[in-house]
Write a protein that holds these residues in place. Structure first.
Motif, PDB file in Angstrom:
ATOM      1  N   ILE A 175      -0.811  -5.195   6.966  1.00 38.65           N
ATOM      2  CA  ILE A 175      -0.866  -5.492   5.550  1.00 38.65           C
ATOM      3  C   ILE A 175      -1.136  -4.337   4.543  1.00 38.65           C
ATOM      4  N   LEU A 176      -1.954  -3.313   4.990  1.00 40.63           N
ATOM      5  CA  LEU A 176      -2.209  -2.215   4.050  1.00 40.63           C
ATOM      6  C   LEU A 176      -0.836  -1.342   3.970  1.00 40.63           C
ATOM      7  N   GLU A 177      -0.016  -1.132   5.247  1.00 42.49           N
ATOM      8  CA  GLU A 177       0.996  -0.318   4.897  1.00 42.49           C
ATOM      9  C   GLU A 177       2.069  -1.006   4.030  1.00 42.49           C
ATOM     10  N   ALA A 178       2.362  -2.607   4.437  1.00 39.55           N
ATOM     11  CA  ALA A 178       2.970  -3.351   3.412  1.00 39.55           C
ATOM     12  C   ALA A 178       2.640  -3.289   2.035  1.00 39.55           C
ATOM     13  N   ALA A 179       1.460  -3.283   1.684  1.00 41.58           N
ATOM     14  CA  ALA A 179       0.845  -3.418   0.426  1.00 41.58           C
ATOM     15  C   ALA A 179       1.221  -2.015  -0.317  1.00 41.58           C
ATOM     16  N   ARG A 180       1.091  -0.753   0.370  1.00 38.19           N
ATOM     17  CA  ARG A 180       1.352   0.488  -0.160  1.00 38.19           C
ATOM     18  C   ARG A 180       2.839   0.748  -0.541  1.00 38.19           C
ATOM     19  N   ALA A 181       3.750   0.036   0.212  1.00 37.46           N
ATOM     20  CA  ALA A 181       5.146  -0.087  -0.136  1.00 37.46           C
ATOM     21  C   ALA A 181       5.343  -0.746  -1.252  1.00 37.46           C
ATOM     22  N   VAL A 182       5.025  -2.026  -1.104  1.00 42.24           N
ATOM     23  CA  VAL A 182       5.399  -3.013  -2.246  1.00 42.24           C
ATOM     24  C   VAL A 182       4.547  -2.628  -3.520  1.00 42.24           C
ATOM     25  N   PHE A 183       3.571  -1.967  -3.613  1.00 41.55           N
ATOM     26  CA  PHE A 183       2.940  -1.611  -4.861  1.00 41.55           C
ATOM     27  C   PHE A 183       3.871  -0.343  -5.224  1.00 41.55           C
ATOM     28  N   GLY A 184       4.373   0.432  -4.466  1.00 40.40           N
ATOM     29  CA  GLY A 184       5.119   1.729  -4.656  1.00 40.40           C
ATOM     30  C   GLY A 184       6.519   1.165  -5.238  1.00 40.40           C
ATOM     31  N   GLU A 185       7.154   0.219  -4.808  1.00 42.16           N
ATOM     32  CA  GLU A 185       8.365   0.025  -5.106  1.00 42.16           C
ATOM     33  C   GLU A 185       8.257  -1.276  -6.558  1.00 42.16           C
ATOM     34  N   ARG A 186       7.354  -2.035  -6.690  1.00 38.09           N
ATOM     35  CA  ARG A 186       7.205  -2.624  -7.850  1.00 38.09           C
ATOM     36  C   ARG A 186       6.425  -2.316  -8.875  1.00 38.09           C
ATOM     37  N   GLY A 187       5.291  -1.724  -8.524  1.00 39.32           N
ATOM     38  CA  GLY A 187       4.004  -1.431  -9.671  1.00 39.32           C
ATOM     39  C   GLY A 187       3.113  -2.407  -9.233  1.00 39.32           C
ATOM     40  N   TYR A 188       1.903  -2.264  -9.918  1.00 40.62           N
ATOM     41  CA  TYR A 188       0.847  -3.446  -9.840  1.00 40.62           C
ATOM     42  C   TYR A 188       1.336  -4.614 -10.331  1.00 40.62           C
TER      43      TYR A 188
ATOM     44  N   ALA B 211       4.874 -11.391  -1.521  1.00 40.46           N
ATOM     45  CA  ALA B 211       5.989 -10.336  -1.163  1.00 40.46           C
ATOM     46  C   ALA B 211       5.166  -9.318  -0.124  1.00 40.46           C
ATOM     47  N   ILE B 212       3.909  -9.128  -0.269  1.00 40.81           N
ATOM     48  CA  ILE B 212       3.227  -8.128   0.676  1.00 40.81           C
ATOM     49  C   ILE B 212       3.050  -8.929   1.811  1.00 40.81           C
ATOM     50  N   ALA B 213       2.745 -10.165   1.735  1.00 37.72           N
ATOM     51  CA  ALA B 213       2.649 -10.761   3.158  1.00 37.72           C
ATOM     52  C   ALA B 213       3.920 -10.740   4.001  1.00 37.72           C
ATOM     53  N   ALA B 214       5.303 -11.076   3.015  1.00 35.99           N
ATOM     54  CA  ALA B 214       6.350 -11.067   3.705  1.00 35.99           C
ATOM     55  C   ALA B 214       6.856  -9.714   4.507  1.00 35.99           C
ATOM     56  N   ARG B 215       6.350  -8.711   3.701  1.00 42.95           N
ATOM     57  CA  ARG B 215       6.808  -7.488   4.480  1.00 42.95           C
ATOM     58  C   ARG B 215       6.040  -7.117   5.635  1.00 42.95           C
ATOM     59  N   ALA B 216       4.879  -7.602   5.616  1.00 46.25           N
ATOM     60  CA  ALA B 216       3.999  -7.513   6.970  1.00 46.25           C
ATOM     61  C   ALA B 216       4.279  -8.516   7.902  1.00 46.25           C
TER      62      ALA B 216
END
Length: 204
Positions: free
Chosen positions: A26-39, A46-51
């Motif tokens: 989840i943390l790895e997905a969060a860093r990726a999604v925050f980096g791609e989309r901004g806060y 979206a983070i859950a789907a990535r994880a």
């Protein structure tokens, strides 16, 4: 059963294996999604789907989005919760010093996440948007609900700019007189300014 339906069922609930593996994913997905989309544009869904997990599991482990942001970037404490506790139970005459002490000693450690976040925000538009969104919505917006005084958003923005400026000068630029000064001395020096930003009339 169709492949897409099996995939949906697989995402529901907890991932197989140790909880630490799930949290790390989840943390790895969060860093990726925050980096791609901004806060602002990043969502728990979206983070859950990535994880590959259910959104409810993200909430279970990390709570709200600003808390997940803090965990993903190794921020050692939830600034919103700490500030709320200070405002509710702290001494009204020493709120500025209490806030300064928390940020200087805990949130802005030189070996913490802030140097990389600030450097990234200075050179990368996405990183700047992510950090700005967290400050504006994750901190200022929540602070506004806890401490509803006139101009509270401006007051908190001024506090944040003062503290970030101190961190940059002390830890990134390395201004000698700040870098070598005792932390408690700095807290006592800037506490009255933070107090004025928070409680006194602005622009008078």
């Amino acid at each position: 059963m169709p492949t897409d339906e099996r995939a949906k069922q697989k995402r529901r609930g907890r991932r197989p294996g140790d909880a630490a593996v799930t949290r790390a994913a989840i943390l790895e997905a969060a860093r990726a999604v925050f980096g791609e989309r901004g806060y602002e544009r990043a969502t728990i869904r979206a983070i859950a789907a990535r994880a590959g997990v259910d959104p409810a599991l993200v909430h279970h482990y990390f709570g709200r989005k600003h808390q997940l942001f803090g965990a993903a970037h190794e921020i050692p404490a939830d600034p919103v919760e700490v500030l709320s506790e200070v405002l509710v139970s702290g001494d009204p005459d020493h709120l500025g010093e209490d806030i300064a002490r928390f940020y200087v000693t805990t949130f802005f450690k030189p070996d913490g996440p802030m140097p990389s976040l600030l450097r990234a925000a200075a050179t990368n538009a996405q990183a700047a948007a992510m950090l700005r969104g967290f400050i504006e919505r994750g901190i200022i917006g929540r602070f506004e609900a806890v401490y509803p005084v006139p101009d509270i958003r401006l007051r908190v923005a001024l506090i944040g700019s003062h503290l970030v400026g101190l961190f940059v000068a002390r830890h990134l630029i390395g201004v000698k007189d700040l870098a070598e000064e005792d932390t408690e001395v700095l807290v006592r020096a800037i506490g009255p300014t933070i107090q004025r930003y928070l409680t006194e009339p602005l622009g008078t």
